[in-house]
Design a protein around this motif. Structure first.
Motif, mmCIF file in Angstrom:
data_model
loop_
_atom_site.group_PDB
_atom_site.id
_atom_site.type_symbol
_atom_site.label_atom_id
_atom_site.label_comp_id
_atom_site.label_asym_id
_atom_site.label_seq_id
_atom_site.Cartn_x
_atom_site.Cartn_y
_atom_site.Cartn_z
ATOM 1 N N TYR A 138 -88.308 -76.436 -23.851
ATOM 2 C CA TYR A 138 -88.883 -75.620 -23.665
ATOM 3 C C TYR A 138 -90.231 -76.921 -22.974
ATOM 4 N N GLU A 139 -90.378 -77.574 -23.320
ATOM 5 C CA GLU A 139 -91.170 -79.585 -22.820
ATOM 6 C C GLU A 139 -90.426 -79.258 -21.687
ATOM 7 N N ILE A 140 -89.884 -79.305 -21.705
ATOM 8 C CA ILE A 140 -89.229 -80.043 -19.760
ATOM 9 C C ILE A 140 -89.098 -78.765 -19.141
ATOM 10 N N PHE A 141 -88.600 -77.095 -19.713
ATOM 11 C CA PHE A 141 -88.969 -75.718 -19.156
ATOM 12 C C PHE A 141 -90.537 -75.704 -18.242
ATOM 13 N N GLN A 142 -92.032 -76.316 -19.251
ATOM 14 C CA GLN A 142 -92.787 -76.363 -18.974
ATOM 15 C C GLN A 142 -93.120 -77.302 -18.147
ATOM 16 N N LYS A 143 -92.855 -78.439 -17.971
ATOM 17 C CA LYS A 143 -92.959 -79.388 -17.174
ATOM 18 C C LYS A 143 -92.251 -79.066 -15.592
ATOM 19 N N VAL A 148 -86.673 -83.890 -12.512
ATOM 20 C CA VAL A 148 -86.948 -83.252 -14.111
ATOM 21 C C VAL A 148 -84.660 -83.642 -13.671
ATOM 22 N N LEU A 149 -85.180 -82.538 -13.989
ATOM 23 C CA LEU A 149 -83.461 -81.820 -13.688
ATOM 24 C C LEU A 149 -82.470 -83.060 -12.991
ATOM 25 N N LYS A 150 -82.365 -84.007 -12.477
ATOM 26 C CA LYS A 150 -81.363 -85.042 -12.193
ATOM 27 C C LYS A 150 -80.136 -84.143 -10.561
ATOM 28 N N LEU A 151 -81.651 -83.193 -9.966
ATOM 29 C CA LEU A 151 -80.882 -82.853 -8.590
ATOM 30 C C LEU A 151 -81.484 -83.419 -7.492
ATOM 31 N N ILE A 152 -82.038 -84.266 -7.476
ATOM 32 C CA ILE A 152 -82.451 -84.802 -6.064
ATOM 33 C C ILE A 152 -81.724 -84.954 -5.078
ATOM 34 N N ASP A 153 -80.688 -85.004 -5.124
ATOM 35 C CA ASP A 153 -79.105 -85.651 -4.144
ATOM 36 C C ASP A 153 -79.183 -83.828 -3.502
ATOM 37 N N LEU A 154 -79.692 -82.309 -3.947
ATOM 38 C CA LEU A 154 -78.971 -81.838 -3.434
ATOM 39 C C LEU A 154 -79.779 -80.947 -2.564
ATOM 40 N N SER A 155 -79.654 -80.762 -1.296
ATOM 41 C CA SER A 155 -79.305 -79.903 -0.078
ATOM 42 C C SER A 155 -80.122 -78.825 -0.605
ATOM 43 N N GLU A 156 -81.438 -78.005 0.019
ATOM 44 C CA GLU A 156 -81.909 -77.363 -0.201
ATOM 45 C C GLU A 156 -81.020 -76.190 -0.263
ATOM 46 N N VAL A 157 -80.227 -76.057 0.661
ATOM 47 C CA VAL A 157 -78.875 -74.797 0.030
ATOM 48 C C VAL A 157 -78.532 -75.027 -1.019
ATOM 49 N N GLU A 158 -78.022 -76.243 -1.115
ATOM 50 C CA GLU A 158 -76.994 -76.785 -2.590
ATOM 51 C C GLU A 158 -77.916 -76.273 -3.964
ATOM 52 N N LEU A 159 -79.248 -76.841 -3.675
ATOM 53 C CA LEU A 159 -80.489 -76.510 -4.627
ATOM 54 C C LEU A 159 -80.768 -75.000 -4.876
ATOM 55 N N LYS A 160 -80.396 -73.957 -3.467
ATOM 56 C CA LYS A 160 -80.320 -72.746 -4.464
ATOM 57 C C LYS A 160 -79.410 -71.588 -4.641
ATOM 58 N N ALA A 161 -78.250 -72.616 -4.348
ATOM 59 C CA ALA A 161 -77.411 -72.256 -4.779
ATOM 60 C C ALA A 161 -77.532 -72.269 -6.382
ATOM 61 N N GLU A 162 -77.622 -73.578 -7.097
ATOM 62 C CA GLU A 162 -78.047 -73.674 -8.297
ATOM 63 C C GLU A 162 -78.929 -73.216 -8.880
ATOM 64 N N ASP A 188 -84.859 -68.165 -21.494
ATOM 65 C CA ASP A 188 -83.087 -67.878 -21.935
ATOM 66 C C ASP A 188 -82.391 -68.488 -20.812
ATOM 67 N N GLU A 189 -82.289 -68.551 -20.169
ATOM 68 C CA GLU A 189 -81.734 -68.265 -18.306
ATOM 69 C C GLU A 189 -81.288 -70.035 -18.884
ATOM 70 N N PHE A 190 -82.359 -70.606 -18.815
ATOM 71 C CA PHE A 190 -83.166 -72.418 -18.568
ATOM 72 C C PHE A 190 -82.387 -72.836 -19.984
ATOM 73 N N CYS A 191 -82.253 -72.681 -20.747
ATOM 74 C CA CYS A 191 -81.732 -72.818 -21.845
ATOM 75 C C CYS A 191 -80.113 -72.781 -22.077
ATOM 76 N N ASN A 192 -79.372 -71.530 -21.271
ATOM 77 C CA ASN A 192 -78.212 -71.669 -20.888
ATOM 78 C C ASN A 192 -77.823 -72.295 -20.023
ATOM 79 N N TYR A 193 -78.093 -72.593 -19.050
ATOM 80 C CA TYR A 193 -78.098 -74.014 -18.275
ATOM 81 C C TYR A 193 -78.137 -75.253 -18.526
#
Length: 152
Positions: free
Chosen positions: A82-87, A107-121, A136-141
């Motif tokens: 939840y703390e990460i979600f809040q950030k 925060v999610l360690k997704l800095i290497d993704l393009s915007e298209v890849e980020l949108k897919a994620e 809840d969706e964030f927790c599953n991920y």
């Protein structure tokens, strides 16, 4: 957390939660005890519910002593998530939109993704396809990616 407690310590904490002494904890007992002990959870009731649901292995609607350690560990884990979600949730509305997600990519360690890849994620996480990531969706991920361990 709970894994470091002796059975005696765990039982003592359990008994503190068990307001009616019936040997099992309803959600109401859990929520009231957590909120009384840790008032900061008043804005984090989703965390309590998520931990309660995960710990109820028997699916009988109660947390019994054998499930209580799981509950305490889950409460700690979901609090961290939840703390990460809040950030990431910059406007603090309890939902992450794609703009929040882009800004929170570090925060999610997704800095290497393009915007298209980020949108897919983002779309992969947004299970109900509502255009927003709910807790809840964030927790599953986060559980699948072991996000809490990576951030700390």
């Amino acid at each position: 957390m709970a894994s470091k407690l002796s059975n005696e310590e765990l039982k003592k904490i359990f008994d503190n939660f068990d307001n009616n002494g019936n040997g099992k904890l309803s959600y109401s007992e859990i929520e009231s005890t957590v909120l009384r002990t840790y008032p900061e959870f008043s804005s984090r009731k989703k965390v309590i519910m998520r931990a309660y649901k995960q710990a109820d292995a028997s699916k009988n609607g109660y947390i019994e002593i054998g499930e209580f350690g799981i509950f305490l560990d889950a409460l700690n884990h979901f609090y961290e998530l939840y703390e990460i979600f809040q950030k990431i949730d910059k406007d603090q509305d309890g939902r992450i939109n794609f703009d929040d997600f882009k800004k929170g990519r570090k925060v999610l360690k997704l800095i290497d993704l393009s915007e298209v890849e980020l949108k897919a994620e983002f779309d992969k996480i947004d299970l109900n396809h509502g255009g927003l990531i709910l807790f809840d969706e964030f927790c599953n991920y986060a559980i699948k990616r072991n996000i809490a361990a990576q951030v700390h």
